[in-house]
Design an enzyme around this catalytic site. Structure first.
Site, mmCIF file in Angstrom:
data_model
loop_
_atom_site.group_PDB
_atom_site.id
_atom_site.type_symbol
_atom_site.label_atom_id
_atom_site.label_comp_id
_atom_site.label_asym_id
_atom_site.label_seq_id
_atom_site.Cartn_x
_atom_site.Cartn_y
_atom_site.Cartn_z
ATOM 1 N N PRO A 1 0.836 -1.202 0.000
ATOM 2 C CA PRO A 1 0.000 0.000 0.000
ATOM 3 C C PRO A 1 0.870 1.252 0.000
ATOM 4 O O PRO A 1 1.939 1.264 0.613
ATOM 5 C CB PRO A 1 -0.820 -0.124 1.283
ATOM 6 C CG PRO A 1 -0.120 -1.131 2.118
ATOM 7 C CD PRO A 1 0.711 -1.976 1.220
ATOM 8 N N HIS A 2 0.433 2.256 -0.723
ATOM 9 C CA HIS A 2 1.227 3.476 -0.805
ATOM 10 C C HIS A 2 0.328 4.673 -1.090
ATOM 11 O O HIS A 2 -0.803 4.526 -1.536
ATOM 12 C CB HIS A 2 2.307 3.353 -1.884
ATOM 13 C CG HIS A 2 1.779 2.938 -3.222
ATOM 14 N ND1 HIS A 2 1.488 1.620 -3.524
ATOM 15 C CD2 HIS A 2 1.475 3.645 -4.327
ATOM 16 C CE1 HIS A 2 1.038 1.541 -4.762
ATOM 17 N NE2 HIS A 2 1.008 2.761 -5.275
ATOM 18 N N GLY A 3 0.871 5.834 -0.795
ATOM 19 C CA GLY A 3 0.127 7.056 -1.043
ATOM 20 C C GLY A 3 1.038 8.265 -1.017
ATOM 21 O O GLY A 3 2.164 8.200 -0.539
#
Length: 156
Positions: free
Chosen positions: A66-68
């Site tokens: 997951p990344h942002g």
């Protein structure tokens, strides 16, 4: 950028209780928030959740990345978790995940973000590395394996 510059020992947790994808993203947000002044857990959670809405970051083989991007962040932060029990994550292979590498970066660091994700994905594709990560018995051991400390680390 070296992974040891992004990932700190206090952002590396072994045998975490996952429960659900949403709960896991909340846990990641709680771990990251103290590392980014002026950014709330809610901001981090929303960034991760918005990215998941575009498509799952579960890359298969029990791994999720997951990344942002965060508009007000001044440096990138990573979190590495192994879970006590695999959880559903809508992965591309429909398998539950038990290794999570989360990355949050300043919005302006698009190229660095992509390079880091590629580096992590390559490392996670190494079966010896992921096997070792799954067998790590402490936060410290997990960190040392992943950043490749020691000549014998399968994650080098």
């Amino acid at each position: 950028m070296q992974l040891s510059e992004l990932l700190s020992p206090d952002c590396t947790k072994c045998a975490v209780e996952g429960a659900s994808k949403k709960r896991l993203l909340e846990t990641i947000s709680q771990i990251v928030a103290p590392k980014l002044s002026g950014i709330t857990r809610h901001d981090i959670f929303e960034s991760l959740l918005n990215r998941e809405r575009l498509g799952s970051t579960g890359i298969g083989l029990g791994i999720a990345i997951p990344h942002g991007r965060l508009p007000n962040a001044n440096h990138p932060v990573a979190v590495l978790l192994t879970l006590d029990e695999p959880i559903e994550f809508d992965s591309i292979d429909n398998q539950p995940v038990d290794i999570i590498f989360a990355l949050l970066v300043p919005e302006s660091e698009h190229e660095n973000h992509l390079q880091t994700l590629a580096t992590v994905a390559r490392r996670m594709n190494d079966k010896d590395c992921t096997r070792a990560l799954r067998h790590a018995d402490s936060d410290k051991a997990l960190y040392q394996l992943f950043v490749g400390e020691g000549e014998q680390s399968p994650c080098n």
